[in-house]
Design a protein around this motif. Structure first.
Motif, PDB file in Angstrom:
ATOM      1  N   ASP A  21       0.808  -1.227   0.000  1.00 16.95           N
ATOM      2  CA  ASP A  21       0.000   0.000   0.000  1.00 16.95           C
ATOM      3  C   ASP A  21       0.839   1.275   0.000  1.00 16.95           C
ATOM      4  OD1 ASP A  21      -2.438  -1.386   0.049  1.00 16.95           O
ATOM      5  OD2 ASP A  21      -2.289  -1.660   2.223  1.00 16.95           O
ATOM      6  N   PHE A  22       2.170   1.105   0.054  1.00 16.12           N
ATOM      7  CA  PHE A  22       3.049   2.269   0.122  1.00 16.12           C
ATOM      8  C   PHE A  22       4.281   2.020  -0.744  1.00 16.12           C
ATOM      9  CE2 PHE A  22       0.572   2.143   3.993  1.00 16.12           C
ATOM     10  CZ  PHE A  22       0.064   3.427   4.056  1.00 16.12           C
ATOM     11  N   GLY A  23       4.207   2.514  -1.976  1.00 16.99           N
ATOM     12  CA  GLY A  23       5.328   2.355  -2.892  1.00 16.99           C
ATOM     13  C   GLY A  23       6.302   3.502  -2.715  1.00 16.99           C
ATOM     14  N   SER A  24       6.149   4.543  -3.543  1.00 19.93           N
ATOM     15  CA  SER A  24       7.024   5.705  -3.438  1.00 19.93           C
ATOM     16  C   SER A  24       6.788   6.485  -2.139  1.00 19.93           C
ATOM     17  CB  SER A  24       6.811   6.634  -4.640  1.00 19.93           C
ATOM     18  OG  SER A  24       7.139   5.958  -5.840  1.00 19.93           O
ATOM     19  N   ASP A  25       5.639   6.253  -1.519  1.00 23.33           N
ATOM     20  CA  ASP A  25       5.314   6.927  -0.260  1.00 23.33           C
ATOM     21  C   ASP A  25       5.918   6.153   0.909  1.00 23.33           C
ATOM     22  OD1 ASP A  25       4.214   8.686   1.534  1.00 23.33           O
ATOM     23  OD2 ASP A  25       2.205   7.795   1.475  1.00 23.33           O
ATOM     24  N   ALA A  26       7.243   5.971   0.849  1.00 23.14           N
ATOM     25  CA  ALA A  26       7.924   5.080   1.797  1.00 23.14           C
ATOM     26  C   ALA A  26       7.849   5.573   3.233  1.00 23.14           C
ATOM     27  CB  ALA A  26       9.385   4.898   1.384  1.00 23.14           C
ATOM     28  N   LEU A  27       7.793   6.884   3.435  1.00 26.56           N
ATOM     29  CA  LEU A  27       7.816   7.417   4.796  1.00 26.56           C
ATOM     30  C   LEU A  27       6.537   7.101   5.564  1.00 26.56           C
ATOM     31  CD1 LEU A  27       9.569  10.877   4.303  1.00 26.56           C
ATOM     32  CD2 LEU A  27      10.559   8.706   5.027  1.00 26.56           C
ATOM     33  N   ASN A  28       5.502   6.634   4.875  1.00 25.53           N
ATOM     34  CA  ASN A  28       4.268   6.234   5.540  1.00 25.53           C
ATOM     35  C   ASN A  28       4.127   4.717   5.636  1.00 25.53           C
ATOM     36  OD1 ASN A  28       2.935   8.693   6.311  1.00 25.53           O
ATOM     37  ND2 ASN A  28       2.664   9.119   4.134  1.00 25.53           N
ATOM     38  N   MET A  29       5.231   3.995   5.482  1.00 18.86           N
ATOM     39  CA  MET A  29       5.191   2.544   5.579  1.00 18.86           C
ATOM     40  C   MET A  29       4.549   2.105   6.892  1.00 18.86           C
ATOM     41  SD  MET A  29       9.180   1.563   6.433  1.00 18.86           S
ATOM     42  CE  MET A  29       9.853   2.500   5.068  1.00 18.86           C
ATOM     43  N   ARG A  30       3.895   0.922   6.875  1.00 22.03           N
ATOM     44  CA  ARG A  30       3.190   0.431   8.052  1.00 22.03           C
ATOM     45  C   ARG A  30       3.922  -0.724   8.739  1.00 22.03           C
ATOM     46  NH1 ARG A  30       0.722   4.186   9.919  1.00 22.03           N
ATOM     47  NH2 ARG A  30      -0.364   2.712  11.289  1.00 22.03           N
ATOM     48  N   THR A  31       4.985  -1.217   8.162  1.00 25.79           N
ATOM     49  CA  THR A  31       5.786  -2.226   8.852  1.00 25.79           C
ATOM     50  C   THR A  31       6.306  -1.603  10.142  1.00 25.79           C
ATOM     51  OG1 THR A  31       6.440  -3.317   6.811  1.00 25.79           O
ATOM     52  CG2 THR A  31       7.810  -3.723   8.734  1.00 25.79           C
ATOM     53  N   SER A  32       6.073  -2.293  11.266  1.00 25.31           N
ATOM     54  CA  SER A  32       6.404  -1.705  12.560  1.00 25.31           C
ATOM     55  C   SER A  32       7.222  -2.665  13.403  1.00 25.31           C
ATOM     56  CB  SER A  32       5.120  -1.335  13.306  1.00 25.31           C
ATOM     57  OG  SER A  32       4.349  -2.500  13.574  1.00 25.31           O
ATOM     58  N   TYR A  33       7.732  -2.133  14.528  1.00 26.18           N
ATOM     59  CA  TYR A  33       8.484  -2.994  15.436  1.00 26.18           C
ATOM     60  C   TYR A  33       8.323  -2.535  16.873  1.00 26.18           C
ATOM     61  CZ  TYR A  33      12.234   0.531  15.913  1.00 26.18           C
ATOM     62  OH  TYR A  33      12.954   1.664  16.190  1.00 26.18           O
ATOM     63  N   PHE A  39      16.041  -7.750  21.551  1.00 22.54           N
ATOM     64  CA  PHE A  39      15.457  -8.020  20.239  1.00 22.54           C
ATOM     65  C   PHE A  39      14.518  -6.904  19.798  1.00 22.54           C
ATOM     66  CE2 PHE A  39      16.388 -12.251  21.941  1.00 22.54           C
ATOM     67  CZ  PHE A  39      17.005 -12.863  20.864  1.00 22.54           C
ATOM     68  N   ALA A  40      14.302  -6.877  18.474  1.00 24.90           N
ATOM     69  CA  ALA A  40      13.250  -6.060  17.883  1.00 24.90           C
ATOM     70  C   ALA A  40      12.327  -7.004  17.126  1.00 24.90           C
ATOM     71  CB  ALA A  40      13.829  -5.013  16.942  1.00 24.90           C
ATOM     72  N   HIS A  41      11.029  -6.904  17.405  1.00 25.79           N
ATOM     73  CA  HIS A  41      10.047  -7.765  16.740  1.00 25.79           C
ATOM     74  C   HIS A  41       9.392  -6.967  15.618  1.00 25.79           C
ATOM     75  CE1 HIS A  41       5.993 -10.113  16.937  1.00 25.79           C
ATOM     76  NE2 HIS A  41       6.766 -10.525  15.935  1.00 25.79           N
ATOM     77  N   LEU A  42       9.671  -7.355  14.373  1.00 25.72           N
ATOM     78  CA  LEU A  42       9.143  -6.653  13.195  1.00 25.72           C
ATOM     79  C   LEU A  42       7.977  -7.422  12.602  1.00 25.72           C
ATOM     80  CD1 LEU A  42      12.141  -5.543  13.416  1.00 25.72           C
ATOM     81  CD2 LEU A  42      12.010  -5.191  10.937  1.00 25.72           C
ATOM     82  N   THR A  43       6.912  -6.706  12.258  1.00 27.21           N
ATOM     83  CA  THR A  43       5.780  -7.303  11.567  1.00 27.21           C
ATOM     84  C   THR A  43       5.353  -6.387  10.429  1.00 27.21           C
ATOM     85  OG1 THR A  43       4.209  -6.262  13.100  1.00 27.21           O
ATOM     86  CG2 THR A  43       4.912  -8.516  13.606  1.00 27.21           C
TER      87      THR A  43
END
Length: 509
Positions: A140-152, A158-162
Motif C-alpha cells: 500500500d506504500f510504494g514511493s510513499d515510503a515514509l508512511n510505511m506500516r511495517t512496525s516494530y 530483540f526487535a520484533h518486526l511485523t
C-alpha cells in the motif's frame, strides 16, 4: 609525504587486484553465457541455472567494495560501478543483482552497522559468497515510503518486526535483508523516523515467508514477490545512523541512484555495438543500413547516450564515495538516475527499430532489452516523480535566492555553472514558482539535461573523445529545445471520466 606514498601504493595494489577480478568476471560471463549456455535462451526463462551464479560468484565480486580489514579489496563506488557496467553488457539482470547487493545492502551495512554485526555479515560475504537485498516498498506504500506500516517493538535484546513488503529484488534468494520499519509508539501510532535492521534469514526467528512470487515482465532471472515479515531481530543487527533513519535512507537511495550509470553504461554500450554491427551487415537497396542518414541519426543518438553516461560514471566516482553524506544531493542524484534510465529504454527502442521484425522475439537481445530496461524507469522512484522533485528543488533554491530568471539561476547553480553558457540563448526567461505538476515534470527533464551538459564539460576536460563530446552536446541541446516547446505550450487538458457519452464512432458514419 610518507602518508601520500602509502596511499599511492595502496591504490596501485587495489587497482591491480581489481583489474584481475574484473578480467576473471568477464571470463566467467563468457563461459556461462556463451559457451556453457546461450544467454538468449536463458534470458527468456525465469530464474537462473545454479551453475551460472555459482561460477560468477566464484570470482567473489562483492569483495571489491568490502574494507580490507574484513577481507575485501577496500574499493568503493568506482569498483561497484565498473562491476555493474561489465555485467550489464552481458545481462541487465546480473548487473541489477550486483547493484542490489552492493548499493542497497553492503554499502549501508559497511557505513552504519554495529561492529559485531558488520563483521559477521562481511565474513560470510567474503567466505561464503552470500547475497543481500533491501526491503522498503510495501503493497500500500510504494514511493510513499515514509508512511510505511511495517512496525516494530523492541526490548534490550530483540526487535520484533511485523508487516508486508513486496517488489524486493532477489526475493527468496538473499541470505540477508535490510528491513525498514517504524517504531510502534503505542495506541496504534508509529514513529515518524524509519529504522533499518539486518535480517539473517538463515537464523531461527528471522525467516521471511514469501507469500507469492510475481510473474514479473522482464528481468526474468531475478525473483520478485510479496513477503510476510514476522521476525525477531537481535539488537546488534539494528543499523545506527549518524543522524536519523530518514537521512540514512536518503543517503542510501541517492548513492544507489548515483550508481545507476554503472548499470546503464554496459547496457547502452551493448545496444550501440549491436546497432553498429547489424547496420554494417544489413543491406537494403544495394547499400548497408549504415549509409542511410536516418540510421546515422539514430545510432549517433545512442552514441550520445554512451557519452553522457560515461560522464555520469566519472562524476559519481568523484562524488558518491561511501565516506560522504549524500542525503542532501537529491537534485543531482534524481537527474542522474532518471535520465540514465530513460536513455537505457530509448537505446533499446532504437535497436529494435533498426533490427526490425527478428528483434521482436524473446530470445533476441533487442526485444528482450526493451522489457528488461523498462522497470529501471520505475523502481527507486518513478522518473516522473523524480523529475518533478528536481524542479521543486530548483524552485526552492530560486525562492531562497529571490531569483526568478532561470538563466541567472543556472549561472550561479553549482551543477550548471559552466553548462549555462551552452544554453544561454534558450533560458533567458522568468520562471513561475507555481508551475503545475505536468510542467514540473517537463522542467525536470530539461534541467537534467543541463546538468548532463555540465558533466560532459567536466569529462571533456579530462581529454575524453572530443568528437563524442560534441555529438552528445548537440543531441542534448536538441532535446532541451524540444522539451522547452512542450514546457512553453499551453496544455490544461483534463480527463473526461464519462467519455463514453456521444463517442461511439459508428453513429457518425
Amino acid at each position: 609525504m610518507f602518508q601520500t606514498e602509502i596511499s599511492t601504493i595502496e591504490n596501485d595494489t587495489l587497482n591491480r587486484s581489481f583489474e584481475v577480478m574484473l578480467s576473471q568476471l568477464k571470463s566467467k560471463m563468457k563461459s556461462v553465457y556463451h559457451e556453457r549456455s546461450d544467454i538468449n535462451e536463458l534470458g527468456k526463462k525465469r530464474g537462473m541455472p545454479p551453475f551460472v551464479m555459482r561460477e560468477i560468484m566464484s570470482v567473489n565480486p562483492f569483495t571489491a567494495i568490502i574494507p580490507k580489514e574484513y577481507g575485501g579489496l577496500g574499493g568503493d563506488v568506482k569498483e561497484s560501478i565498473a562491476l555493474m557496467s561489465a555485467a550489464s553488457y552481458e545481462s541487465l539482470a546480473l548487473s541489477l543483482t550486483f547493484g542490489i547487493n552492493m548499493a542497497l545492502f553492503l554499502q549501508p551495512v559497511i557505513k552504519a552497522a554495529q561492529p559485531e554485526a558488520k563483521a559477521a555479515v562481511l565474513k560470510r560475504f567474503v567466505e561464503q559468497q552470500n547475497m543481500g537485498g533491501l526491503m522498503i516498498t510495501e503493497p500500500d506504500f510504494g514511493s510513499d515510503a515514509l508512511n510505511m506500516r511495517t512496525s516494530y517493538n523492541e526490548t534490550d535484546r530483540f526487535a520484533h518486526l511485523t508487516g508486508s513488503k513486496h517488489w524486493a529484488g532477489l526475493t527468496g534468494w538473499a541470505d540477508y535483508w535490510l528491513l525498514t520499519a517504524r517504531k510502534d509508539t503505542g495506541d496504534g501510532r508509529l514513529a515518524r523516523d524509519v529504522d533499518f535492521f539486518i535480517c539473517d534469514v538463515t537464523q531461527q526467528d528471522q525467516t521471511i515467508v514469501v507469500e507469492e512470487f510475481f510473474e514479473n515482465l522482464g528481468l526474468y532471472q531475478i525473483p520478485y514477490g510479496r513477503n510476510k515479515l514476522d521476525v525477531q531481530i537481535p539488537a546488534i543487527q539494528k543499523l545506527v545512523p549518524e543522524k536519523s533513519g530518514v537521512k540514512l535512507m536518503l543517503d542510501l537511495l541517492h548513492r544507489s541512484r548515483m550508481s545507476f550509470p554503472g548499470m546503464a553504461m554496459g547496457f547502452i554500450q551493448r545496444m550501440l555495438d549491436e546497432a553498429i554491427e547489424h547496420c554494417q551487415k544489413r543491406f537494403v537497396g544495394g547499400k548497408s543500413l549504415l549509409n542511410y542518414d536516418q540510421v546515422q541519426q539514430r545510432i549517433s543518438q545512442i552514441q550520445s547516450y554512451f557519452t553522457t553516461v560515461s560522464a555520469y560514471c566519472v562524476n559519481s566516482c568523484k562524488k558518491a564515495g561511501l565516506a560522504k553524506d549524500l542525503s542532501m544531493i537529491g537534485i543531482e542524484a534524481n537527474a542522474v538516475k532518471s535520465l540514465s534510465t530513460d536513455m537505457m529504454q530509448a537505446a533499446s527502442q532504437t535497436l529494435l527499430q533498426l533490427v526490425g521484425a527478428k528483434g521482436y522475439k524473446l530470445n533476441h537481445i533487442a526485444g528482450r532489452s526493451i522489457v528488461d530496461s523498462r522497470p529501471f524507469q520505475i523502481f527507486e522512484g518513478s522518473n516522473d516523480m523524480l523529475y518533478s522533485q528536481i524542479s521543486e528543488g530548483v524552485i526552492k533554491l530560486m525562492k531562497k535566492a529571490r531569483q526568478t530568471n532561470l538563466l541567472a539561476f543556472l549561472k550561479s547553480f553549482e551543477l550548471t555553472t559552466n553548462a549555462s553558457d551552452l544554453v544561454k540563448d534558450l533560458f533567458d526567461f522568468e520562471l513561475s514558482y507555481n508551475e503545475p505538476q505536468r510542467k514540473l515534470v517537463d522542467l525536470g527533464k530539461i534541467l537534467s539535461r543541463v546538468i548532463s551538459l555540465e558533466h560532459l564539460i567536466e569529462l571533456a576536460n579530462k581529454d575524453f573523445s572530443a568528437k563524442l563530446i560534441d555529438g552528445a552536446t548537440v543531441h542534448l541541446r536538441q532535446e532541451i529545445q524540444e522539451l522547452l516547446s512542450s514546457f512553453n505550450a499551453k496544455n490544461e487538458t483534463r480527463v473526461i471520466e464519462d467519455y463514453q457519452v456521444d463517442t461511439n464512432w459508428l453513429l457518425f458514419t
